[in-house]
Write a protein that holds these residues in place. Structure first.
Motif, PDB file in Angstrom:
ATOM      1  N   VAL A   2       0.858  -1.174   0.000  1.00 20.78           N
ATOM      2  CA  VAL A   2       0.000   0.000   0.000  1.00 20.78           C
ATOM      3  C   VAL A   2       0.897   1.228   0.000  1.00 20.78           C
ATOM      4  O   VAL A   2       1.806   1.335   0.828  1.00 20.78           O
ATOM      5  CB  VAL A   2      -0.930   0.027   1.222  1.00 20.78           C
ATOM      6  CG1 VAL A   2      -1.765   1.307   1.234  1.00 20.78           C
ATOM      7  CG2 VAL A   2      -1.835  -1.201   1.240  1.00 20.78           C
ATOM      8  N   ARG A  27      -2.204  -2.150  -3.526  1.00 16.12           N
ATOM      9  CA  ARG A  27      -3.107  -3.174  -3.031  1.00 16.12           C
ATOM     10  C   ARG A  27      -3.936  -2.611  -1.886  1.00 16.12           C
ATOM     11  O   ARG A  27      -3.410  -1.998  -0.971  1.00 16.12           O
ATOM     12  CB  ARG A  27      -2.320  -4.378  -2.562  1.00 16.12           C
ATOM     13  CG  ARG A  27      -3.183  -5.534  -2.100  1.00 16.12           C
ATOM     14  CD  ARG A  27      -2.324  -6.677  -1.604  1.00 16.12           C
ATOM     15  NE  ARG A  27      -3.110  -7.810  -1.148  1.00 16.12           N
ATOM     16  CZ  ARG A  27      -2.608  -8.895  -0.594  1.00 16.12           C
ATOM     17  NH1 ARG A  27      -1.304  -8.996  -0.435  1.00 16.12           N
ATOM     18  NH2 ARG A  27      -3.382  -9.873  -0.201  1.00 16.12           N
ATOM     19  N   THR A  28      -5.227  -2.774  -1.941  1.00 19.51           N
ATOM     20  CA  THR A  28      -6.083  -2.317  -0.855  1.00 19.51           C
ATOM     21  C   THR A  28      -6.853  -3.491  -0.271  1.00 19.51           C
ATOM     22  O   THR A  28      -7.020  -4.508  -0.904  1.00 19.51           O
ATOM     23  CB  THR A  28      -7.070  -1.238  -1.338  1.00 19.51           C
ATOM     24  OG1 THR A  28      -7.841  -1.765  -2.410  1.00 19.51           O
ATOM     25  CG2 THR A  28      -6.326  -0.007  -1.804  1.00 19.51           C
ATOM     26  N   PHE A  29      -7.307  -3.307   0.939  1.00 15.67           N
ATOM     27  CA  PHE A  29      -7.992  -4.361   1.654  1.00 15.67           C
ATOM     28  C   PHE A  29      -9.300  -3.825   2.204  1.00 15.67           C
ATOM     29  O   PHE A  29      -9.381  -2.686   2.623  1.00 15.67           O
ATOM     30  CB  PHE A  29      -7.130  -4.865   2.813  1.00 15.67           C
ATOM     31  CG  PHE A  29      -5.784  -5.362   2.398  1.00 15.67           C
ATOM     32  CD1 PHE A  29      -4.719  -4.493   2.267  1.00 15.67           C
ATOM     33  CD2 PHE A  29      -5.579  -6.695   2.145  1.00 15.67           C
ATOM     34  CE1 PHE A  29      -3.468  -4.938   1.883  1.00 15.67           C
ATOM     35  CE2 PHE A  29      -4.335  -7.160   1.762  1.00 15.67           C
ATOM     36  CZ  PHE A  29      -3.275  -6.286   1.630  1.00 15.67           C
ATOM     37  N   ILE A  32      -9.026  -2.592   5.955  1.00 16.04           N
ATOM     38  CA  ILE A  32      -7.883  -1.737   6.283  1.00 16.04           C
ATOM     39  C   ILE A  32      -8.290  -0.663   7.292  1.00 16.04           C
ATOM     40  O   ILE A  32      -9.446  -0.241   7.336  1.00 16.04           O
ATOM     41  CB  ILE A  32      -7.315  -1.098   4.999  1.00 16.04           C
ATOM     42  CG1 ILE A  32      -5.867  -0.654   5.214  1.00 16.04           C
ATOM     43  CG2 ILE A  32      -8.163   0.071   4.536  1.00 16.04           C
ATOM     44  CD1 ILE A  32      -5.162  -0.246   3.931  1.00 16.04           C
ATOM     45  N   ARG A  99      -2.965  -0.051   8.438  1.00 16.95           N
ATOM     46  CA  ARG A  99      -2.768  -1.403   8.940  1.00 16.95           C
ATOM     47  C   ARG A  99      -3.832  -2.280   8.304  1.00 16.95           C
ATOM     48  O   ARG A  99      -4.954  -1.816   8.033  1.00 16.95           O
ATOM     49  CB  ARG A  99      -2.843  -1.453  10.459  1.00 16.95           C
ATOM     50  CG  ARG A  99      -4.183  -1.158  11.085  1.00 16.95           C
ATOM     51  CD  ARG A  99      -4.056  -0.908  12.587  1.00 16.95           C
ATOM     52  NE  ARG A  99      -3.524  -2.048  13.291  1.00 16.95           N
ATOM     53  CZ  ARG A  99      -4.251  -2.857  14.060  1.00 16.95           C
ATOM     54  NH1 ARG A  99      -5.550  -2.672  14.191  1.00 16.95           N
ATOM     55  NH2 ARG A  99      -3.690  -3.865  14.710  1.00 16.95           N
ATOM     56  N   THR A 100      -3.484  -3.532   8.048  1.00 15.04           N
ATOM     57  CA  THR A 100      -4.372  -4.414   7.309  1.00 15.04           C
ATOM     58  C   THR A 100      -5.195  -5.314   8.216  1.00 15.04           C
ATOM     59  O   THR A 100      -5.893  -6.201   7.748  1.00 15.04           O
ATOM     60  CB  THR A 100      -3.574  -5.265   6.315  1.00 15.04           C
ATOM     61  OG1 THR A 100      -2.551  -5.977   7.028  1.00 15.04           O
ATOM     62  CG2 THR A 100      -2.928  -4.394   5.262  1.00 15.04           C
TER      63      THR A 100
END
Length: 124
Positions: A2, A27-29, A32, A99-100
């Motif tokens: 990220v 990349r995203t979650f 997050i 933070r993921t």
């Protein structure tokens, strides 16, 4: 990975307001958590605000609660830090972090991704 890019820092008079922005890419979650921290010269890094990307839950320390907010726009992958009634002791380098793990946290070591920081200087 990220990537985080902050902007919006600058010079403001005591009692004034400033708005910082942080745009995420890569990349995203879905779970997050985005946070803001600050670090003044000679001092430890300090937690300022956090928000969950999905539900929008927020968390602030007592030192800024009621003065700072952390809105987000999921479509723009952007969070802001809106700061009001700033004082000179809040002069610092302000960092955006991610933070993921989807729970709110004030611990800087729990954030895996960091921006480069943006300087905020509050003149008295």
């Amino acid at each position: 990975q990220v990537q985080l890019v902050e902007s919006g820092g600058g010079l403001v008079q005591a009692g004034g307001s400033l708005r910082l922005s942080c745009t995420a890419s890569g990349r995203t979650f879905s779970n997050i958590v985005m946070g803001w921290f600050r670090q003044a010269p000679g001092k430890e890094r300090e937690f300022v605000a956090a928000i969950t990307w999905s539900g929008g839950s927020t968390f602030y320390p007592g030192s800024v609660k009621g003065r700072f907010t952390i809105p987000r726009d999921n479509a723009k992958n952007t969070v802001w830090l809106e700061m009001n009634k700033l004082n000179s002791e809040e002069t610092a380098l302000y960092y955006c972090a991610a933070r993921t793990i989807g729970s709110l946290s004030s611990t800087d070591s729990s954030y895996a991704y960091w921006g480069q920081g943006t300087q905020v200087t509050v003149s008295s």
